[in-house]
Design an enzyme around this catalytic site. Sequence first.
Site, mmCIF file in Angstrom:
data_model
loop_
_atom_site.group_PDB
_atom_site.id
_atom_site.type_symbol
_atom_site.label_atom_id
_atom_site.label_comp_id
_atom_site.label_asym_id
_atom_site.label_seq_id
_atom_site.Cartn_x
_atom_site.Cartn_y
_atom_site.Cartn_z
ATOM 1 N N LYS A 159 0.816 -0.559 0.038
ATOM 2 C CA LYS A 159 0.278 -0.357 0.066
ATOM 3 C C LYS A 159 1.139 1.481 0.426
ATOM 4 C CE LYS A 159 -4.551 1.438 2.613
ATOM 5 N NZ LYS A 159 -4.869 1.691 1.279
HETATM 6 N N1 PPE Z 1 -7.783 -2.210 -3.021
HETATM 7 C C1 PPE Z 1 -7.204 -0.594 -2.777
HETATM 8 C C2 PPE Z 1 -7.055 -0.319 -3.606
HETATM 9 C C3 PPE Z 1 -7.673 0.364 -1.626
HETATM 10 O O1 PPE Z 1 -7.093 0.889 -1.224
HETATM 11 C C4 PPE Z 1 -8.258 -0.324 0.069
HETATM 12 C C5 PPE Z 1 -8.314 -0.030 0.905
HETATM 13 C C6 PPE Z 1 -9.222 -1.959 -0.898
HETATM 14 C C7 PPE Z 1 -8.812 -2.659 -1.733
HETATM 15 C C8 PPE Z 1 -9.438 -2.849 0.519
HETATM 16 O O2 PPE Z 1 -8.812 -2.652 1.755
HETATM 17 P P1 PPE Z 1 -9.096 -3.225 3.120
HETATM 18 O O3 PPE Z 1 -9.286 -1.392 3.317
HETATM 19 O O4 PPE Z 1 -7.786 -3.802 3.480
HETATM 20 O O5 PPE Z 1 -10.311 -3.708 3.412
HETATM 21 N N2 PPE Z 1 -7.931 1.724 0.542
HETATM 22 C C9 PPE Z 1 -8.039 2.403 1.786
HETATM 23 C C10 PPE Z 1 -7.691 3.891 1.370
HETATM 24 C C11 PPE Z 1 -8.606 4.942 1.375
HETATM 25 C C12 PPE Z 1 -8.221 6.189 0.875
HETATM 26 O O6 PPE Z 1 -6.571 6.660 0.827
HETATM 27 O O7 PPE Z 1 -9.008 7.381 0.523
HETATM 28 C C13 PPE Z 1 -8.842 1.678 2.877
HETATM 29 O O8 PPE Z 1 -10.043 2.109 2.691
HETATM 30 O O9 PPE Z 1 -9.078 2.556 3.484
#
Ligand code: PPE
Length: 306
Positions: A159
Site C-alpha cells: 500500500k
Molecule cells: N484496494 C485498494 C486499492 C485500496 O486502497 C483498499 C483500501 C482496498 C483495496 C481495501 O483494503 P482494506 O481496507 O484492507 O479492506 N483503501 C484504503 C484507503 C482509501 C484512501 O486512501 O482513500 C481504505 O479503505 O482505508
Amino acid sequence: MKLTPTSTIWMDGEFVPWDEAQVHVLTPSLHYGWGVYEGIRAYETAEGPAVFRLREHLQRLHDSARVYLMDPGWSVNELTEASLELLRRTDLTSGYLRPIVYLGYGTMGVAPQLDSAKVAIAAWPWGSYLGEKAEQDGCRLVISSWQRNGVHSVPPLAKATGAYVNSALAKVAAIRSGYDDALMLTPTGHVAEASAANIFALRDGVMTTPPVSDNILPGITRDTVITLARDLGYEVREQSLTRSELYVADEAFLTGTAAEIVPVTSVDDRPVAAAGCGPVTKQLREAFQDVVHGRNTDYRRWLSHV
Ligand code: PPE
C-alpha cells in the site's frame, strides 16, 4: 471529502498538535511517492471504542515498508499502543486511523536514502467514503481505461502512497463521467479492483472475488467478508473475473476499510440483477456491522479496545 481536525497527531513517539504536524516541502516522499500507509477504522462498542483488525493493518504496514526497503523503526506492538493512545487523546469514539511511513528530508534523487524512515499516525472522524446515497442505494461503476498497477510496474500488494496516482487517475475520470467509482482491469482483461476497494460478485449463490494474482491489494475487509460469508455457509471463490461476468451477476459489492461494504447497482450501465442492495449483500452488511460493533462475540479477536 473534507478533513475534520482532531487535537493531536502521533509523530515518531511525540504527540504533536494537529496544525503543527508538518513535514518539509522537500521531503522525498512528496516528490517520488516513496511511502507506505494504512487506513483503519475504530467503532463504538458496548465496551467503548474498539479498533477493527488493528494488528493485521499494522502488519500490512510493515509488509508494505519491507517491499519498499524501509524499516519503520517501531514494531507492530509499539504502533498498536501508539494508535490506541492516539484515540484516547483525541477522544474519538469512532473514526479513521491513518498511519504513514515516509522518508525524512535530507536527500534528493530517485534513489532516496532509505534509512531515514519516519512514522506518523493521525486519526479523525470519517463518514461514508462513497457518499450516503451510494452506501444505501448502491454505486454505479465503470470499467476504467486506466489499467491497474501490475506486478511488473508498481507492486499492488504494497500500500504505497505513489501507487495511488493509478487509483486517482481512474477515480477522477469515473467521477467526471458521472459514475461513483472506477473498476480497473489487469493487462489480460481480468477485473482487479475499484480505486480503493475490492470487489465481489455473486451468482447462483456462489461468491467470487479476484485472486491476489490479479493485481489487487489483498484487503483486510475482503478477508473479513470471505470469513463471514463462509461461516454463514456461502461458497466463496478467489478466482479471476471478467467484466462480462459482472454484467450478469445477481449481486455485486465493494469492500474496503473506508468504504466498508457498498452494494454495486450497475457496471458500465448494465444494472446488476438485484436492484439496490441485494439480499446477500444486505445480510453481509448486517453481519459486518455486528462484528465491528462487538455485537457478535465469535469475532472478538478482531477488536482492540481503546
Ligand atoms: N484496494 C485498494 C486499492 C485500496 O486502497 C483498499 C483500501 C482496498 C483495496 C481495501 O483494503 P482494506 O481496507 O484492507 O479492506 N483503501 C484504503 C484507503 C482509501 C484512501 O486512501 O482513500 C481504505 O479503505 O482505508
